[in-house]
Motif scaffolding. Sequence first.
Motif, mmCIF file in Angstrom:
data_model
loop_
_atom_site.group_PDB
_atom_site.id
_atom_site.type_symbol
_atom_site.label_atom_id
_atom_site.label_comp_id
_atom_site.label_asym_id
_atom_site.label_seq_id
_atom_site.Cartn_x
_atom_site.Cartn_y
_atom_site.Cartn_z
ATOM 1 N N THR A 106 -42.187 -36.509 -25.610
ATOM 2 C CA THR A 106 -40.957 -35.555 -24.494
ATOM 3 C C THR A 106 -41.547 -34.316 -25.075
ATOM 4 O O THR A 106 -42.295 -34.002 -26.509
ATOM 5 C CB THR A 106 -40.194 -35.598 -24.941
ATOM 6 N N ASN A 146 -44.069 -32.807 -20.289
ATOM 7 C CA ASN A 146 -42.913 -34.338 -20.136
ATOM 8 C C ASN A 146 -41.286 -33.911 -19.877
ATOM 9 O O ASN A 146 -41.548 -33.943 -21.908
ATOM 10 C CB ASN A 146 -43.509 -35.519 -20.625
ATOM 11 N N THR A 147 -40.607 -33.774 -19.670
ATOM 12 C CA THR A 147 -39.949 -32.874 -19.899
ATOM 13 C C THR A 147 -38.581 -34.250 -19.567
ATOM 14 O O THR A 147 -37.366 -34.689 -19.858
ATOM 15 C CB THR A 147 -38.362 -31.891 -18.449
ATOM 16 N N GLY A 148 -39.426 -35.819 -19.661
ATOM 17 C CA GLY A 148 -38.323 -37.329 -19.797
ATOM 18 C C GLY A 148 -38.586 -37.930 -21.078
ATOM 19 O O GLY A 148 -38.258 -37.052 -22.072
ATOM 20 N N THR A 149 -39.093 -39.342 -21.149
ATOM 21 C CA THR A 149 -38.618 -40.043 -22.645
ATOM 22 C C THR A 149 -40.556 -40.823 -22.452
ATOM 23 O O THR A 149 -40.902 -40.557 -21.448
ATOM 24 C CB THR A 149 -37.876 -41.150 -22.639
ATOM 25 N N PRO A 169 -41.168 -41.196 -18.265
ATOM 26 C CA PRO A 169 -41.509 -40.258 -18.154
ATOM 27 C C PRO A 169 -41.504 -38.814 -17.026
ATOM 28 O O PRO A 169 -41.138 -39.649 -15.569
ATOM 29 C CB PRO A 169 -43.167 -40.151 -18.453
ATOM 30 N N ASN A 170 -40.960 -37.896 -17.581
ATOM 31 C CA ASN A 170 -40.996 -37.096 -16.184
ATOM 32 C C ASN A 170 -42.197 -35.543 -15.926
ATOM 33 O O ASN A 170 -41.548 -34.859 -17.186
ATOM 34 C CB ASN A 170 -39.376 -36.451 -16.094
ATOM 35 N N TRP A 171 -43.343 -35.731 -15.252
ATOM 36 C CA TRP A 171 -43.704 -35.182 -15.556
ATOM 37 C C TRP A 171 -43.221 -33.459 -14.934
ATOM 38 O O TRP A 171 -43.537 -33.433 -13.063
ATOM 39 C CB TRP A 171 -44.803 -35.088 -15.020
#
Length: 133
Positions: free
Chosen positions: A65, A80-83, A87-89
Amino acid sequence: MKHILKFSLLPCILLISGMLNAQGVGIGTITPDSSSALHVYSTDKGFLMPRMSSAQRDLIILPATGLMIYNMTTNDGQLNTGTPLVPNWTGIKGSGSPSSLDTIVNSVTATGDISTTSTTDILVPGMSLSPPA
């Protein structure tokens, strides 16, 4: 004499190693900012983050993150604002032209509200107007 030398050097070594671990690493500076783990300073060069394609980015195993890359497929910095497992790019691209719907994020509040600057009066999809019109 050996014992006196050992006992006087040991505290000095511990003190010096503690001081080295207490500050961040400085590149281009001998006094890194105390709030940073890595402080890069330059007045004539920039920071070049890792550059890769979307396909290469997606091969990163458990991306942390906060991991940042420059995506050459989208020509955008990504975070990466997810885990690591999900992942959430998120793109960090700014406004490319006056007619572009891209926005620059100016601030994020503790409640997660995002303040942006736009060159048009068109509301960006997924954004809300605050205060309401």
